[in-house]
Write a protein that holds these residues in place. Sequence first.
Motif, PDB file in Angstrom:
ATOM      1  N   GLN A  89       0.816  -1.314  -0.031  1.00 25.82           N
ATOM      2  CA  GLN A  89       0.059  -0.302   0.046  1.00 25.82           C
ATOM      3  C   GLN A  89       0.945   1.324  -0.012  1.00 25.82           C
ATOM      4  O   GLN A  89       1.657   1.317   0.680  1.00 25.82           O
ATOM      5  CB  GLN A  89      -0.915  -0.109   1.330  1.00 25.82           C
ATOM      6  CG  GLN A  89      -1.933   1.159   1.288  1.00 25.82           C
ATOM      7  CD  GLN A  89      -2.595   0.861   2.602  1.00 25.82           C
ATOM      8  OE1 GLN A  89      -2.217   1.012   3.667  1.00 25.82           O
ATOM      9  NE2 GLN A  89      -3.914   0.797   2.378  1.00 25.82           N
ATOM     10  N   THR A 129      -8.294   0.968  -4.697  1.00 25.84           N
ATOM     11  CA  THR A 129      -7.743   1.122  -3.423  1.00 25.84           C
ATOM     12  C   THR A 129      -8.526   0.187  -2.587  1.00 25.84           C
ATOM     13  O   THR A 129      -8.287  -0.777  -1.763  1.00 25.84           O
ATOM     14  CB  THR A 129      -7.416   2.522  -2.824  1.00 25.84           C
ATOM     15  OG1 THR A 129      -6.627   3.131  -3.574  1.00 25.84           O
ATOM     16  CG2 THR A 129      -7.104   2.276  -1.298  1.00 25.84           C
ATOM     17  N   GLU A 133      -7.886  -3.573  -0.706  1.00 26.67           N
ATOM     18  CA  GLU A 133      -7.728  -3.851   0.705  1.00 26.67           C
ATOM     19  C   GLU A 133      -8.714  -4.989   1.061  1.00 26.67           C
ATOM     20  O   GLU A 133      -8.172  -5.859   1.842  1.00 26.67           O
ATOM     21  CB  GLU A 133      -8.250  -2.634   1.318  1.00 26.67           C
ATOM     22  CG  GLU A 133      -7.312  -1.391   1.551  1.00 26.67           C
ATOM     23  CD  GLU A 133      -7.764  -0.365   1.970  1.00 26.67           C
ATOM     24  OE1 GLU A 133      -8.950   0.005   2.358  1.00 26.67           O
ATOM     25  OE2 GLU A 133      -7.075   0.963   1.975  1.00 26.67           O
ATOM     26  N   ILE A 139      -1.968  -6.417   4.740  1.00 29.76           N
ATOM     27  CA  ILE A 139      -1.582  -4.901   3.986  1.00 29.76           C
ATOM     28  C   ILE A 139      -0.350  -4.679   4.516  1.00 29.76           C
ATOM     29  O   ILE A 139      -0.220  -4.570   5.702  1.00 29.76           O
ATOM     30  CB  ILE A 139      -2.790  -3.994   4.383  1.00 29.76           C
ATOM     31  CG1 ILE A 139      -4.132  -4.721   3.693  1.00 29.76           C
ATOM     32  CG2 ILE A 139      -2.492  -2.504   3.816  1.00 29.76           C
ATOM     33  CD1 ILE A 139      -5.406  -3.893   3.995  1.00 29.76           C
TER      34      ILE A 139
END
Length: 159
Positions: A89, A129, A133, A139
């Motif tokens: 991320q 995004t 997730e 993550i």
Amino acid sequence: MGVGKGTIARALIQKTKRMGLDTDDVIESMENRKIKTIFEQEGESYFRECEKKTAKWLEKSVQNTIISTGGGFFKVSNLDKIGTIIYLQSSFDGIIKRLKEHENAELKFAKRPLLSDEEKAKALFHERTALYEKKADVIIDVENRSVKEIVKEIIKHLQ
């Protein structure tokens, strides 16, 4: 796209002594042409079909391997059957900054057809995004962190 998947994967491969594959490399070998050329000649939908074919092969044929994927690979239906999904991320600005600071910045942008229009790329980033997730088992925030730190955290999560 541009978050450092390849760099992190290579470091993880060295540290864990596992084999590694990059799905874009597999597709380029399968098609005998570059991703950019596939996009130019056949379009994105054809490329996504290549990703699906690659995902089926990975599920049936590959184990104990670090697999680096392209940014849209998360859409394949069997992703969770291939292995642990790690989402690296970063903010959009962090990705662009990372690419611009790379010694081969021009090449980095040239090989990413979806980054040719920064506004469209930003919209795609924001669209994906939440989906990334949702798909991720783990993550990892990679912004402003060294490769060594990131690899150490990934290994910790995989043990």
